[in-house]
Every structure is written in C-alpha cells, then in structure tokens.
Design a protein around this motif. Structure first.
Motif, mmCIF file in Angstrom:
data_model
loop_
_atom_site.group_PDB
_atom_site.id
_atom_site.type_symbol
_atom_site.label_atom_id
_atom_site.label_comp_id
_atom_site.label_asym_id
_atom_site.label_seq_id
_atom_site.Cartn_x
_atom_site.Cartn_y
_atom_site.Cartn_z
ATOM 1 N N LEU A 150 -8.312 -19.336 -32.688
ATOM 2 C CA LEU A 150 -7.314 -20.218 -33.297
ATOM 3 C C LEU A 150 -6.872 -21.167 -31.978
ATOM 4 N N GLU A 151 -6.622 -20.669 -30.933
ATOM 5 C CA GLU A 151 -5.859 -21.174 -29.968
ATOM 6 C C GLU A 151 -6.890 -22.508 -29.268
ATOM 7 N N GLY A 153 -9.142 -23.725 -31.296
ATOM 8 C CA GLY A 153 -9.677 -24.793 -32.136
ATOM 9 C C GLY A 153 -10.965 -24.348 -32.860
ATOM 10 N N ASP A 156 -9.507 -22.609 -37.859
ATOM 11 C CA ASP A 156 -8.350 -23.472 -38.150
ATOM 12 C C ASP A 156 -7.195 -22.597 -38.579
ATOM 13 N N ASN A 172 3.010 -22.599 -29.163
ATOM 14 C CA ASN A 172 1.800 -23.468 -29.322
ATOM 15 C C ASN A 172 2.226 -24.676 -30.123
ATOM 16 N N ASN A 174 0.305 -26.894 -31.105
ATOM 17 C CA ASN A 174 -0.760 -27.308 -32.049
ATOM 18 C C ASN A 174 -1.038 -26.381 -33.190
ATOM 19 N N VAL A 175 0.006 -25.397 -33.327
ATOM 20 C CA VAL A 175 -0.209 -24.235 -34.380
ATOM 21 C C VAL A 175 1.023 -24.119 -35.178
ATOM 22 N N TYR A 398 -2.122 -21.545 -38.513
ATOM 23 C CA TYR A 398 -3.062 -22.515 -38.738
ATOM 24 C C TYR A 398 -2.852 -23.731 -37.949
ATOM 25 N N ARG A 399 -3.768 -24.333 -37.433
ATOM 26 C CA ARG A 399 -3.629 -25.554 -36.694
ATOM 27 C C ARG A 399 -2.966 -26.636 -37.401
ATOM 28 N N LYS A 400 -2.477 -27.525 -36.885
ATOM 29 C CA LYS A 400 -1.673 -28.556 -37.375
ATOM 30 C C LYS A 400 -2.485 -29.586 -38.126
#
Length: 421
Positions: A150-151, A153, A156, A172, A174-175, A398-400
């Motif tokens: 996840l970190e 990418g 997702d 994070n 982005n998460v 989840y990623r943004k």
C-alpha cells in the motif's frame, strides 16, 4: 500496482478474512467465526484456503463463500445454476466451472496463492455501476508485505488493516485510513459444561474482574468500544442505564468464596494462533484474574486444532464472531438454550434468558423490542456465559487516488461506486 494497469482498474488486498455479504438470510457475522477469514486472520481476499463456516439459526459462523476466496466483493456471489433433472456428473462439472452471479463484477481468473481477478459486469441492473473495469484481489498473508504494497502504490486498498499498521498510515499523506464501528466481537468463553464454569457465581466473578476499557486498549490498541454484550453502544437497543465501571474485585472474591473457591483455582486459557486480538485479549484476561488468585496458563493453539479440539470442548478459551445484520441473529444463537452457537460454544442455560429472547422474537413494536433487549443485557451481566468486553472497529486503508470507497459496519467490501483516478 501493475504498471500497465488502466486507471479505472483497482488492485486490492486484504489483511484478514472478511465476511461475505449476506443474502436474504444470512446474518452477518456468520461465524466469524471468524470469523473465517473475524473472518482466518492474516489471509487476504482471494486467499485459496477455505476456512470453516456454518449457517445455523441464521447466525452461524462467519460464512465463507468459496470463490476460492476468504471473502468476496459485494455483489460477486456464488450462485451456481442447478437443474433438478441433471445427473450427478453434470452438476459436478458445473460446480467446477466459473461461478455465476448477478453482482456488479464477474469472475475472470484465479491464480492460486497470488490473486483473483474480477471484471466489470456490463449487464448489472443498476445503471452506471460499477465504475471501474477490473478488480484484482491480491493474496498477501504477511501484514508487513500488505503495508509495504500500500505504501509503495503496488495496491490501492488494504481491507481490514492490521491494527499495528494504523499509526503508520495515519501519518502517510497519500493514504486514507477509514474506520467504522461494528458489532463484531471477541469473547472469553466459559463453558458451562465444565467445572468451575458450571457455577454461575464463578462466571460472574470472572466477568467482574475485567476492566473493559483497559481490555480495549490492550487487545485492540484502542480501536474498539467497551460493551455489555454484542449489542454495541450507539444501537437503539443498547442499555445505557447500565454503566461500564471499574472491576468489582470485592464482589468477585465473595462470589468465588460462596462457590467454594476462596483461594482461587488454576485454569488453562486457550487462544488461537494467528488471531492477534484474541491472543492479546487472553493475555489481558490472565493479568486481570490475578487479584482473584485465579492462576491462568495460556496455551496458544493452531487454528485447525483450535476449531477441532478446543472450540465447544475446552472449558476456557478466546473466540470471536463477526457482525450480524439483525439483532436477533446476533443474540439468539449464542444466548438461547437452544441456540445453534450456544450448544457448540459455552452450553449456557438460563430459563429467564430464553423467555426474554423468545419474547423479543414475538414483539410487535419497537418499544417492546427495546425493552426485551435491554432486559437481555441485564441478564447477560447477572448470569454471563462468558466475557464480551468490546466490539471492534473495522478499518481499511486506501490511497488517495481511490474515490467513493466507504467502510461497511458489516465488513463488506463494496466497490460498486468506487473510482480510481
């Protein structure tokens, strides 16, 4: 993530097992049992291991729908078409083929130990749903690997984020970490078929020794809520007149003395390997019983052995179950003397409890239901079959670039309105 992936595709993985969406019958939280996958832990959506689950009384184990997965995306069912006149070999051939369902995604492929791939079902009955073309369910048993994926990418979304990873991802940018309260619970089972738990005074003494807020911190790292039973705070039938206070060791010691244990006793508490919240709850239970001179030896048992040799057979063990969709299927199977889980879990018998639960099934108004279930909670504390200290939060990350995702209190993975930018 796959480098050639289209932006409307989605890669996911699951930290643990998840519960499959209930059809008009199944209350969630089948057994979770584990809820198979509270549902086997450490396995991802798409995990080929098939964990036990049963449907009993509308509230059996967390059910496992076998698309060779431990969980399933909402709407991807396993409704295999059957013909009453088909012969046995024809039926077997159909079962061996791809699953046929009516949800927003359809089965594409399965790579054992690696992934399950789903693709958009263009004929889904809701216009414009789903909005992504493909879902890849990755199999990553190790929590560190899931976090790293996840970190970076590579994926997702992580379903059922391990509690130890929450702080890492909250920092994070982005998460997104998304949490929702559930009625999923872990419990310390006191089997009434065995001494000393055939005596209600002993069971109540054990419950009175428990510091529920501390149990939430120790077992869940704060990601849950103290409760009386599996009915969670915030539910309209939760009994707010009962306060969750500090342990009452004076009353607990008195009850043990009355039951013939003034000097305490020795116990073995079994915990399932790979279910970290239950393992930590067991350790906390051991420490909380020390002031009563109840000496607890912890035995960690592999999951397959736990299911076959401990659950329903041992006197004292940690177990857990996922949420159910109705309050009846959340309570009756466990607390009624004829309940399906009662007779295979803690062998609890209380005539007044039976009367109250039967009355709740016959209730005609919300007021009657509320009164019955509030009385249920009073009885469950006066004559407990075990310790239900908390209900858990369900946490996903989840990623943004993922939009439209919302965690479900039923622990469904609902991707119908999700987009990937």
């Amino acid at each position: 993530m796959d480098r050639e992936r289209r932006p409307q595709d989605l890669d996911l993985l699951s930290a643990q097992r998840r519960q499959v969406p209930s059809r008009p019958r199944r209350r969630c939280t089948g057994r979770h049992h584990d809820g198979a996958a509270h549902p086997g832990q450490g396995d991802g959506i798409g995990n080929p291991r098939q964990l036990r689950s049963h449907r009993q009384d509308g509230g059996g184990r967390r059910q496992h729908r076998a698309l060779h997965t431990q969980g399933s995306v909402r709407g991807v069912g396993r409704h295999l078409q059957r013909s009453a006149g088909a012969d046995r070999s024809a039926r077997q051939a159909r079962h061996a083929g791809p699953p046929i369902g009516s949800g927003p995604f359809k089965f594409k492929s399965f790579v054992p130990g690696d992934r399950v791939e789903l693709e958009k079902f263009a004929g889904y009955y809701v216009p414009g749903v789903p909005q992504i073309d493909q879902v890849v369910l990755r199999i990553m048993p190790e929590s560190a690997a899931r976090a790293a994926a996840l970190e970076t990418g590579e994926v997702d979304l992580v379903w059922d984020l391990p509690l130890e990873s929450i702080d890492q991802f909250k920092k994070n940018p982005n998460v997104v970490v998304d949490s929702v309260a559930t009625s999923t619970w872990d419990g310390i089972i006191m089997n009434g078929a065995h001494k000393p738990f055939d005596d209600r005074r002993v069971r109540r003494a054990v419950l009175l020794a428990v510091d529920k807020p501390a149990m939430v911190e120790l077992a869940l790292f704060g990601q849950g809520t103290p409760t009386h039973t599996m009915i969670p705070p915030g539910h309209p039938f939760y009994n707010n007149d009962i306060k969750i206070g500090k342990p009452d060791l004076v009353t607990a010691r008195k009850l043990l003395a009355e039951a013939g244990y003034p000097n305490g006793f020795d116990l073995t508490l079994y915990t399932p390997v790979g279910r970290p919240t239950r393992e930590r709850a067991g350790l906390a239970m051991r420490e909380m019983l020390k002031p009563l001179n109840v000496r607890v030896d912890i035995q960690r048992v592999p999951w397959d052995k736990f299911i076959n040799e401990i659950e329903g057979k041992a006197a004292f063990y940690a177990d857990g179950f996922y949420s159910r969709p109705t309050i009846d299927s959340s309570t009756y199977p466990w607390f009624h003397s004829n309940g399906s889980w009662n007779t295979t879990l803690w062998n609890y018998k209380n005539a007044e409890m039976d009367r109250v639960l039967d009355a709740a099934r016959a209730a005609r108004t919300e007021a009657e239901l509320a009164a019955d279930y509030k009385k249920f909670q009073v009885l469950a504390l006066e004559d407990p079959p075990g310790v239900i200290a908390y209900v858990l939060n369900h946490i996903n990350a989840y990623r943004k670039n993922v939009k439209g995702f919302q965690s479900s209190p039923m622990m469904w993975l609902d991707l119908r309105k999700v987009t990937v930018q």
